[in-house]
Motif scaffolding. Sequence first.
Motif, PDB file in Angstrom:
ATOM      1  N   VAL A  82      -6.206  -4.594   7.104  1.00  0.00           N
ATOM      2  CA  VAL A  82      -6.745  -4.177   8.397  1.00  0.00           C
ATOM      3  C   VAL A  82      -7.023  -2.675   8.418  1.00  0.00           C
ATOM      4  O   VAL A  82      -7.976  -2.215   9.045  1.00  0.00           O
ATOM      5  CB  VAL A  82      -5.769  -4.575   9.533  1.00  0.00           C
ATOM      6  N   ASN A  83      -6.195  -1.900   7.717  1.00  0.00           N
ATOM      7  CA  ASN A  83      -6.343  -0.444   7.717  1.00  0.00           C
ATOM      8  C   ASN A  83      -7.129   0.074   6.523  1.00  0.00           C
ATOM      9  O   ASN A  83      -6.918   1.208   6.083  1.00  0.00           O
ATOM     10  CB  ASN A  83      -4.964   0.211   7.784  1.00  0.00           C
ATOM     11  N   LEU A  84      -8.071  -0.724   6.037  1.00  0.00           N
ATOM     12  CA  LEU A  84      -8.903  -0.280   4.927  1.00  0.00           C
ATOM     13  C   LEU A  84      -9.573   1.054   5.233  1.00  0.00           C
ATOM     14  O   LEU A  84      -9.696   1.898   4.347  1.00  0.00           O
ATOM     15  CB  LEU A  84      -9.960  -1.337   4.604  1.00  0.00           C
ATOM     16  N   ARG A  85     -10.033   1.264   6.447  1.00  0.00           N
ATOM     17  CA  ARG A  85     -10.691   2.525   6.771  1.00  0.00           C
ATOM     18  C   ARG A  85      -9.841   3.421   7.678  1.00  0.00           C
ATOM     19  O   ARG A  85     -10.357   4.342   8.316  1.00  0.00           O
ATOM     20  CB  ARG A  85     -12.058   2.279   7.393  1.00  0.00           C
ATOM     21  N   ASN A  86      -8.552   3.154   7.734  1.00  0.00           N
ATOM     22  CA  ASN A  86      -7.613   4.062   8.401  1.00  0.00           C
ATOM     23  C   ASN A  86      -6.530   4.387   7.370  1.00  0.00           C
ATOM     24  O   ASN A  86      -5.443   3.824   7.378  1.00  0.00           O
ATOM     25  CB  ASN A  86      -7.010   3.420   9.649  1.00  0.00           C
ATOM     26  N   GLY A  87      -6.870   5.303   6.477  1.00  0.00           N
ATOM     27  CA  GLY A  87      -5.981   5.612   5.375  1.00  0.00           C
ATOM     28  C   GLY A  87      -4.652   6.184   5.814  1.00  0.00           C
ATOM     29  O   GLY A  87      -3.615   5.917   5.185  1.00  0.00           O
ATOM     30  N   THR A  88      -4.666   6.976   6.868  1.00  0.00           N
ATOM     31  CA  THR A  88      -3.423   7.553   7.380  1.00  0.00           C
ATOM     32  C   THR A  88      -2.428   6.463   7.729  1.00  0.00           C
ATOM     33  O   THR A  88      -1.246   6.524   7.372  1.00  0.00           O
ATOM     34  CB  THR A  88      -3.697   8.428   8.607  1.00  0.00           C
ATOM     35  N   GLU A  89      -2.900   5.443   8.418  1.00  0.00           N
ATOM     36  CA  GLU A  89      -2.020   4.363   8.845  1.00  0.00           C
ATOM     37  C   GLU A  89      -1.627   3.468   7.672  1.00  0.00           C
ATOM     38  O   GLU A  89      -0.488   3.006   7.586  1.00  0.00           O
ATOM     39  CB  GLU A  89      -2.709   3.550   9.951  1.00  0.00           C
ATOM     40  N   ALA A  90      -2.559   3.220   6.761  1.00  0.00           N
ATOM     41  CA  ALA A  90      -2.237   2.403   5.585  1.00  0.00           C
ATOM     42  C   ALA A  90      -1.165   3.077   4.735  1.00  0.00           C
ATOM     43  O   ALA A  90      -0.219   2.424   4.272  1.00  0.00           O
ATOM     44  CB  ALA A  90      -3.500   2.172   4.756  1.00  0.00           C
ATOM     45  N   PHE A  91      -1.281   4.372   4.534  1.00  0.00           N
ATOM     46  CA  PHE A  91      -0.324   5.139   3.732  1.00  0.00           C
ATOM     47  C   PHE A  91       1.044   5.166   4.406  1.00  0.00           C
ATOM     48  O   PHE A  91       2.080   4.953   3.769  1.00  0.00           O
ATOM     49  CB  PHE A  91      -0.879   6.552   3.528  1.00  0.00           C
ATOM     50  N   ALA A  92       1.061   5.396   5.714  1.00  0.00           N
ATOM     51  CA  ALA A  92       2.333   5.461   6.439  1.00  0.00           C
ATOM     52  C   ALA A  92       3.042   4.113   6.412  1.00  0.00           C
ATOM     53  O   ALA A  92       4.254   4.036   6.152  1.00  0.00           O
ATOM     54  CB  ALA A  92       2.090   5.909   7.880  1.00  0.00           C
ATOM     55  N   ASN A  93       2.320   3.035   6.668  1.00  0.00           N
ATOM     56  CA  ASN A  93       2.970   1.732   6.744  1.00  0.00           C
ATOM     57  C   ASN A  93       3.441   1.249   5.383  1.00  0.00           C
ATOM     58  O   ASN A  93       4.464   0.564   5.275  1.00  0.00           O
ATOM     59  CB  ASN A  93       2.025   0.701   7.367  1.00  0.00           C
ATOM     60  N   PHE A  94       2.722   1.617   4.326  1.00  0.00           N
ATOM     61  CA  PHE A  94       3.158   1.266   2.970  1.00  0.00           C
ATOM     62  C   PHE A  94       4.502   1.923   2.656  1.00  0.00           C
ATOM     63  O   PHE A  94       5.407   1.294   2.107  1.00  0.00           O
ATOM     64  CB  PHE A  94       2.101   1.685   1.957  1.00  0.00           C
TER      65      PHE A  94
END
Length: 516
Positions: free
Chosen positions: A444-456
């Motif tokens: 879902v966060n393919l184009r929201n890198g900030t959120e993808a990085f944080a949640n990972f």
Amino acid sequence: MKNIKNYILLSAAILLGGSCDQDFVDVNTNPYAVTDVDPALLFAGAERTHLGTWAAEHTIVQQFVCPYNTGANLGFNFNEDIDLINNPKWDQSYPGPIRNMVQAITLLGENTERVNLLSMIRIWKAQVFMGLVDEYGDVPYFNAGKAVTASEFFPAYDDDEVIYEDLHKELTEALKALDPNADYVPDDLFYGKNSASPAGSAAAQVEQWKKLGNSLLLRLGMRYSKVNPSKAESIVKEAVAGGVMTSNADNAYVKYGTGAVQAENNNLRNFSQFNYAAEPFVNQLKSTNDPRGKFILATFDDPGSVVTDTDPDTDLADQFGVPVGITSTQLSDPNGPYRGSRGAGLNYSQMNIWKVASPTAPDFYVTYAQTSLLLAEAAVRGWVDGDAKTYYENAIRADMAVYILYPQTTAIPEDEITAYLADPGVAYNDTDALALINTQYWIVNLRNGTEAFANFRRTGYPELSPNLFNNKLNGGFARRMSFPDREAAANAKSYAGGVAAMGGDNLLSRVFWDKQ
């Protein structure tokens, strides 16, 4: 969408002469301060904030890769701490959105009648700072953005956990102050009259901002899940009680057109031979026959000239991602174990520059799909009522539905969605719930890198293998971005304090909520 004019402030010369009192006033008046611009315009300009870059956050979480380890391309695919690749979040937050919002708050004053505008600014300012803390840890916060309003040119770095406490306060106070009977803000890019989802009245706009603010509060609460579960539960319950997003109509996003383009996507067209989809992400889409895949990935005739191929191959079966940590030299070797070259690049998939990675693709900041997946995890943990499976499936359906907003796409058919939800790698089950939920959050966060990085970092999902090109990350993953190099000279004392508090300015230092 109404174009937002950039206000460029010109310095005024301080005239000599006059009485002593007049000299005192002249010397102590900031000649750069804005006194007549509408704060709503400053706010609208600040709503387009940084979502991450392909070369940084999306590379760390193995959605994207640049396998060329020379010159300007050297970066996270080779575990390297490169200043210019770490800087975009910082550079696109402090000089623009933060400064504008601090200035707007100052212009409005504490006793303003425009209480809704002030509340919206406070909510969005919290979102911007949440992203900065999530990526850097300790950052200038309490005195940041005050060079114009208070001549604060060297703001101290504040403790990241203390900042989070204040963000909680800012969100809750701003949400409480929103008033359906007060001012309407037409300049709001998310829910104003010229937005993609226009609100017809102050009451409707306030309702949307309450959902947005509470969804951000939910996001903030979930950040504590590892470091302080009881606090996470408390904040999550507070957010849900206040009312979070319930459909795609609540999404906070902006659209681009001929007058403005998504710069990060636009950059994929320049030197396109360097830019590829990463193998873990491609394999995830392929193994589950993800209907979104045909809009995300593409195989172009010539990776070095993607703009000349307007009808690339988007069949998932024909997509192959670049292995993480492997150099272009190895990949292009015709006698090696990899796929070799194609045209001026490599024989691998790239991001679809005509659709998801189009310069006119929308930017999604906070969405119902994100929110519903966080609720699914909260339900698994027993923090909220509701069925985790329902939240999970609602999120997937919601995310697939927004793909119609990307250029040159069509609605994903119901039968494809149903088949996807039943796929063994996707179908919800209690045993794998956290992995399933957070793998979808990654997509879902393919184009929201900030959120993808944080949640990972928060969850450890999806289960990715570390990049072992070298041992510069001790066999693990980058945990944060390093501060811009220029801070060591331009804001030396404050920078030194921030570095000492973080235990060093490197990729392995951790933000407070990223507990080992």
